[in-house]
Design a protein around this motif. Structure first.
Motif, mmCIF file in Angstrom:
data_model
loop_
_atom_site.group_PDB
_atom_site.id
_atom_site.type_symbol
_atom_site.label_atom_id
_atom_site.label_comp_id
_atom_site.label_asym_id
_atom_site.label_seq_id
_atom_site.Cartn_x
_atom_site.Cartn_y
_atom_site.Cartn_z
ATOM 1 N N UNK A 226 0.813 -1.216 0.000
ATOM 2 C CA UNK A 226 0.000 0.000 0.000
ATOM 3 C C UNK A 226 0.848 1.268 0.000
ATOM 4 N N UNK A 227 1.987 1.245 0.676
ATOM 5 C CA UNK A 227 2.849 2.431 0.725
ATOM 6 C C UNK A 227 3.395 2.739 -0.671
ATOM 7 N N UNK A 228 3.860 1.711 -1.379
ATOM 8 C CA UNK A 228 4.384 1.929 -2.735
ATOM 9 C C UNK A 228 3.264 2.349 -3.672
ATOM 10 N N UNK A 229 2.099 1.724 -3.548
ATOM 11 C CA UNK A 229 0.961 2.088 -4.389
ATOM 12 C C UNK A 229 0.599 3.557 -4.186
ATOM 13 N N UNK A 230 0.570 4.007 -2.929
ATOM 14 C CA UNK A 230 0.251 5.407 -2.634
ATOM 15 C C UNK A 230 1.294 6.349 -3.245
ATOM 16 N N UNK A 231 2.582 5.949 -3.224
ATOM 17 C CA UNK A 231 3.624 6.795 -3.838
ATOM 18 C C UNK A 231 3.399 6.906 -5.347
ATOM 19 N N UNK A 232 3.055 5.787 -5.996
ATOM 20 C CA UNK A 232 2.780 5.821 -7.436
ATOM 21 C C UNK A 232 1.576 6.712 -7.745
ATOM 22 N N UNK A 233 0.529 6.591 -6.919
ATOM 23 C CA UNK A 233 -0.678 7.395 -7.139
ATOM 24 C C UNK A 233 -0.349 8.878 -7.005
ATOM 25 N N UNK A 234 0.436 9.223 -5.977
ATOM 26 C CA UNK A 234 0.789 10.634 -5.768
ATOM 27 C C UNK A 234 1.591 11.169 -6.949
ATOM 28 N N UNK A 235 2.573 10.393 -7.416
ATOM 29 C CA UNK A 235 3.370 10.809 -8.570
ATOM 30 C C UNK A 235 2.492 10.937 -9.823
ATOM 31 N N UNK A 236 1.645 9.936 -10.058
ATOM 32 C CA UNK A 236 0.801 9.905 -11.258
ATOM 33 C C UNK A 236 -0.175 11.075 -11.295
ATOM 34 N N UNK A 237 -0.682 11.464 -10.131
ATOM 35 C CA UNK A 237 -1.655 12.545 -10.081
ATOM 36 C C UNK A 237 -1.051 13.903 -10.424
ATOM 37 N N UNK A 238 0.275 14.010 -10.339
ATOM 38 C CA UNK A 238 0.937 15.283 -10.644
ATOM 39 C C UNK A 238 1.379 15.378 -12.108
#
Length: 184
Positions: free
Chosen positions: A166-178
């Motif tokens: 979940x931590x890695x998934x959240x990092x990908x989501x944060x990067x992708x959203x920008x």
């Protein structure tokens, strides 16, 4: 040529004459048949309720295109078995990581994006896994593991027996959203 009438060919004239000379058959009065019982009508198969979506091949729910949280929640509620829990977890992680995230269901898949920037992520059910598509995934670090035929897209396949980081998934989501999203 004025005043002349066209003549029928010899063949057409013979056929017309032959038809006219044949006696027309008369119908005999119909006999009354014994009363027959009408065959019982087949009972229709029980229908699913209108609210229960159909599952397409691979178990992907068929949800009408729509914008906002409601169609996404309907999709997640229709995901079969263990995939429903994954859908709830993914939706919660994305919503928590990107406050005010835009949501929609398009092409029978939940989409997540940023207003005015396009869609950065999509989710789709398959028979044995849930596929998350990062539309600009080649720009994420580290790269999501699944390759794509699309130049920019990368995938993450979530299987029943594999835990989600979940931590890695959240990092990908944060990067992708920008990143600039896909216009679909």
């Amino acid at each position: 040529m004025a005043g002349k009438t066209p003549r029928k060919s010899a063949k057409v004239a013979k056929k017309t004459a032959a038809k006219a000379s044949k006696p027309k058959p008369t119908k005999a009065p119909a006999k009354k048949s014994p009363a027959r019982r009408a065959a019982p009508k087949a009972t229709p198969a029980p229908r699913k309720s209108a609210k229960e979506p159909r599952l397409l091949s691979g178990g992907n729910p068929q949800i009408a295109k729509g914008y906002g949280d409601a169609p996404v929640q309907a999709y997640i509620a229709a995901m079969p078995g263990w995939k429903r829990d994954v859908g709830h977890r993914l939706d919660a992680l994305i919503s928590r990581t990107v406050p005010g995230v835009s949501k929609a269901v398009k092409w029978n898949s939940p989409m997540y994006g940023v207003e005015g920037q396009g869609w950065f992520l999509g989710v789709h059910c398959f028979a044995k896994y849930v596929k998350v598509a990062f539309f600009r995934g080649t720009s994420l670090r580290p790269l999501p593991p699944g390759e794509s035929k699309s130049q920019d897209t990368r995938y993450l396949d979530i299987r029943e027996d594999t835990p989600l980081d979940e931590a890695q998934f959240a990092r990908w989501v944060k990067q992708a959203s920008k990143l600039p999203g896909e216009r679909m």
